[in-house]
Design an enzyme around this catalytic site. Structure first.
Site, PDB file in Angstrom:
ATOM      1  N   ASP A  16      27.562 -26.022  51.464  1.00 43.33           N
ATOM      2  CA  ASP A  16      28.150 -27.163  52.149  1.00 43.33           C
ATOM      3  C   ASP A  16      27.131 -28.309  52.079  1.00 43.33           C
ATOM      4  OD1 ASP A  16      28.150 -25.087  55.074  1.00 43.33           O
ATOM      5  OD2 ASP A  16      26.436 -26.251  54.363  1.00 43.33           O
ATOM      6  N   GLU A  73      27.013 -20.135  49.898  1.00 45.17           N
ATOM      7  CA  GLU A  73      27.486 -20.709  51.167  1.00 45.17           C
ATOM      8  C   GLU A  73      27.421 -22.240  51.141  1.00 45.17           C
ATOM      9  OE1 GLU A  73      25.610 -18.927  54.561  1.00 45.17           O
ATOM     10  OE2 GLU A  73      25.561 -16.929  53.692  1.00 45.17           O
ATOM     11  N   ASN A 120      20.685 -12.239  49.970  1.00 48.13           N
ATOM     12  CA  ASN A 120      21.206 -13.573  50.243  1.00 48.13           C
ATOM     13  C   ASN A 120      20.275 -14.337  51.171  1.00 48.13           C
ATOM     14  OD1 ASN A 120      23.454 -15.504  50.082  1.00 48.13           O
ATOM     15  ND2 ASN A 120      23.807 -15.048  52.260  1.00 48.13           N
ATOM     16  N   HIS A 161      23.097 -24.502  51.893  1.00 44.85           N
ATOM     17  CA  HIS A 161      23.468 -25.339  53.047  1.00 44.85           C
ATOM     18  C   HIS A 161      22.541 -26.553  53.004  1.00 44.85           C
ATOM     19  CE1 HIS A 161      26.070 -22.386  54.969  1.00 44.85           C
ATOM     20  NE2 HIS A 161      25.114 -21.479  54.913  1.00 44.85           N
ATOM     21  N   GLU A 220      18.743 -13.095  54.666  1.00 42.91           N
ATOM     22  CA  GLU A 220      17.718 -13.919  55.321  1.00 42.91           C
ATOM     23  C   GLU A 220      16.521 -13.118  55.846  1.00 42.91           C
ATOM     24  OE1 GLU A 220      19.902 -16.224  58.207  1.00 42.91           O
ATOM     25  OE2 GLU A 220      21.315 -16.929  56.709  1.00 42.91           O
TER      26      GLU A 220
HETATM   27  O1  G3I Z   1      34.431 -14.812  68.150  1.00 40.88           O
HETATM   28  C1  G3I Z   1      33.699 -15.300  69.296  1.00 40.88           C
HETATM   29  C2  G3I Z   1      34.680 -15.715  70.387  1.00 40.88           C
HETATM   30  O2  G3I Z   1      35.374 -14.564  70.860  1.00 40.88           O
HETATM   31  C3  G3I Z   1      33.904 -16.368  71.537  1.00 40.88           C
HETATM   32  O3  G3I Z   1      34.823 -16.837  72.507  1.00 40.88           O
HETATM   33  C4  G3I Z   1      33.088 -17.535  70.975  1.00 40.88           C
HETATM   34  C5  G3I Z   1      32.295 -18.259  72.045  1.00 40.88           C
HETATM   35  O4  G3I Z   1      31.115 -17.541  72.306  1.00 40.88           O
HETATM   36  O5  G3I Z   1      32.158 -17.030  69.994  1.00 40.88           O
HETATM   37  C6  G3I Z   1      32.856 -16.476  68.886  1.00 40.88           C
HETATM   38  O6  G3I Z   1      31.922 -15.999  67.950  1.00 40.88           O
HETATM   39  C7  G3I Z   1      31.241 -17.038  67.230  1.00 40.88           C
HETATM   40  C8  G3I Z   1      31.492 -16.805  65.730  1.00 40.88           C
HETATM   41  O7  G3I Z   1      30.755 -17.738  64.941  1.00 40.88           O
HETATM   42  C9  G3I Z   1      32.966 -16.929  65.359  1.00 40.88           C
HETATM   43  O8  G3I Z   1      33.393 -18.250  65.585  1.00 40.88           O
HETATM   44  C10 G3I Z   1      29.756 -16.918  67.526  1.00 40.88           C
HETATM   45  O9  G3I Z   1      29.522 -17.255  68.871  1.00 40.88           O
HETATM   46  C11 G3I Z   1      28.990 -17.884  66.623  1.00 40.88           C
HETATM   47  O10 G3I Z   1      27.587 -17.651  66.767  1.00 40.88           O
HETATM   48  C12 G3I Z   1      29.340 -17.568  65.166  1.00 40.88           C
HETATM   49  O11 G3I Z   1      28.661 -18.498  64.341  1.00 40.88           O
HETATM   50  C13 G3I Z   1      28.585 -18.086  62.971  1.00 40.88           C
HETATM   51  C14 G3I Z   1      27.087 -17.999  62.600  1.00 40.88           C
HETATM   52  O12 G3I Z   1      26.974 -17.693  61.201  1.00 40.88           O
HETATM   53  C15 G3I Z   1      26.393 -16.896  63.378  1.00 40.88           C
HETATM   54  O13 G3I Z   1      26.979 -15.659  63.009  1.00 40.88           O
HETATM   55  C16 G3I Z   1      29.264 -19.156  62.124  1.00 40.88           C
HETATM   56  O14 G3I Z   1      30.671 -19.142  62.384  1.00 40.88           O
HETATM   57  C17 G3I Z   1      29.022 -18.841  60.656  1.00 40.88           C
HETATM   58  O15 G3I Z   1      29.545 -19.886  59.835  1.00 40.88           O
HETATM   59  C18 G3I Z   1      27.517 -18.725  60.382  1.00 40.88           C
HETATM   60  O16 G3I Z   1      27.358 -18.382  59.046  1.00 40.88           O
HETATM   61  C19 G3I Z   1      25.980 -18.164  58.636  1.00 40.88           C
HETATM   62  C20 G3I Z   1      25.979 -17.026  57.645  1.00 40.88           C
HETATM   63  O17 G3I Z   1      26.522 -15.877  58.242  1.00 40.88           O
HETATM   64  C21 G3I Z   1      24.566 -16.781  57.126  1.00 40.88           C
HETATM   65  N1  G3I Z   1      24.024 -18.001  56.529  1.00 40.88           N
HETATM   66  C22 G3I Z   1      24.012 -19.141  57.455  1.00 40.88           C
HETATM   67  C23 G3I Z   1      25.436 -19.417  57.941  1.00 40.88           C
HETATM   68  C24 G3I Z   1      25.462 -20.623  58.852  1.00 40.88           C
HETATM   69  O18 G3I Z   1      24.727 -20.346  60.008  1.00 40.88           O
END
Ligand code: G3I
Length: 326
Positions: free
Chosen positions: A244, A242, A176, A212, A135
């Site tokens: 969905d 990715e 990506n 997405h 990105e």
């Molecule tokens: O693991 C922590 C946990 O310990 C904590 O208690 C909780 C509450 O703050 O957060 C948890 O981490 C979260 C993580 O997902 C795992 O669930 C992060 O806050 C949250 O921001 C993170 O979101 C991810 C997001 O990317 C940001 O990294 C999504 O799961 C993930 O599906 C999403 O994927 C992205 C791709 O990497 C790039 N393309 C877009 C896609 C969708 O946004």
């Protein structure tokens, strides 16, 4: 592990017969704790993308402390089940730990190079494909203003790909992005970015189109086909990385049918483009999708429901793979 003798064939077997990897984004916790998640992953998919485990912040929340356990769980499972792994992602502007985002600009290049060398080096020969840079382009096609661009200048992309290639010369290195699937200012900019990197002999092997999309307003299949054709013309491999297709909640039969058409149309676009070798959904099932948490009022975006049962979209993929001639 494809379906054993007598076991019901999963999507992965149908897809691999067409030279295509069907994949899913994977999280370590459900893989460890939910037998049905693991069984579904092994049965239906031949490729696993590390959803969050290899992002910089989860991986190294503090300098010198590495948390590889989550990624190791995914990589070990994939190895045991004849699955490829996509490592996501080495360079991104999100999920950057505070000790990096606060580092002086002069330290960013050594930090980034050491990160890439350590991570890609650790999984040399085990992670076949990397999202090296994620990105880096904005919706209007301009370079995204990130700490990497500010700290290292526009050459940070070339530096990242070269470090990754030095760390694992056998890995396929991808750029990506989202919103660059069809024909628009962003996909135009991504095309030119990749052309310029290739012209500079930067080791870029592929491009990930995230996909997405909302069920109403998804990229037109013809536009995606044209975009894939020009990217393939650069010699690049293409993955839908990715996917969905989010639905308004509560879900209706009509919306599920429309979702099935979107999945089927875009699978067909991939099958019609020899350079398109993988279609990956962002999650194993609706139970573990990021969509409801990020797009309030929408969900049910994947091909398997909350109970890992096939949805109309799954059946659309089976139908198209069954009659594909590739
Ligand atoms: O693991 C922590 C946990 O310990 C904590 O208690 C909780 C509450 O703050 O957060 C948890 O981490 C979260 C993580 O997902 C795992 O669930 C992060 O806050 C949250 O921001 C993170 O979101 C991810 C997001 O990317 C940001 O990294 C999504 O799961 C993930 O599906 C999403 O994927 C992205 C791709 O990497 C790039 N393309 C877009 C896609 C969708 O946004």
């Amino acid at each position: 592990m494809s379906a054993g003798a007598g076991a019901p064939a999963g999507l992965r077997d149908l897809a691999r017969a067409r030279g295509l990897d069907l994949g899913a984004a994977v999280a370590p916790a459900p893989l460890r704790e939910e037998p049905e998640y693991a069984a579904c992953l092994a049965r239906e998919f031949s490729l696993a993308t590390t959803e969050n485990a290899l992002k910089m912040e989860p991986l190294r929340p503090e300098p010198g402390r590495w948390s590889f356990a989550g990624a190791d769980t995914i990589v070990d499972f994939a190895a045991a089940h004849d699955m490829k792994v996509r490592g996501h992602t080495l360079v991104w502007h999100q999920q950057v730990p505070e000790w990096v985002s606060k580092a002086p600009a002069s330290e960013l290049e050594p930090i980034l190079s050491a990160h890439i060398e350590t991570v890609a080096g650790r999984y040399r020969g085990r992670i076949a494909i990397w999202d090296v840079v994620n990105e880096a382009v904005t919706d209007d096609g301009s370079p995204r203003d990130t700490l990497w661009l500010r700290g290292l200048g526009p050459d940070y992309l070339a530096t990242a790909f070269r470090r990754a290639h030095q760390a694992d010369a056998g890995a396929r290195l991808f750029y990506n992005d989202y919103g660059a699937e069809g024909l628009n200012p962003k996909s135009e900019a991504v095309y030119h970015l990749l052309r310029d990197l290739l012209d500079a002999a930067v080791p870029v092997h592929g491009v990930g189109l995230q996909m997405h999309v909302p069920v109403q307003g998804h990229p037109r299949p013809d536009d995606v086909a044209a975009n894939m054709a020009r990217l393939a013309g650069l010699g690049l491999e293409i993955h839908i990385t990715e996917m969905d297709v989010r639905l308004p909640l509560p879900v209706t039969e009509e919306a599920l049918a429309a979702q099935a058409r979107v999945y089927g149309d875009l699978l067909q676009v991939c099958l019609d483009c020899p350079a398109c070798t993988a279609l990956i959904q962002w999650g194993v099932s609706d139970r573990h999708s990021w969509v409801p948490h990020f797009f309030e009022g929408t969900g049910a975006a994947l091909i398997l429901d909350e109970a890992y049962r096939p949805k109309p979209a799954y059946r659309a993929l089976v139908r198209i793979l069954g009659k594909a001639t590739r």
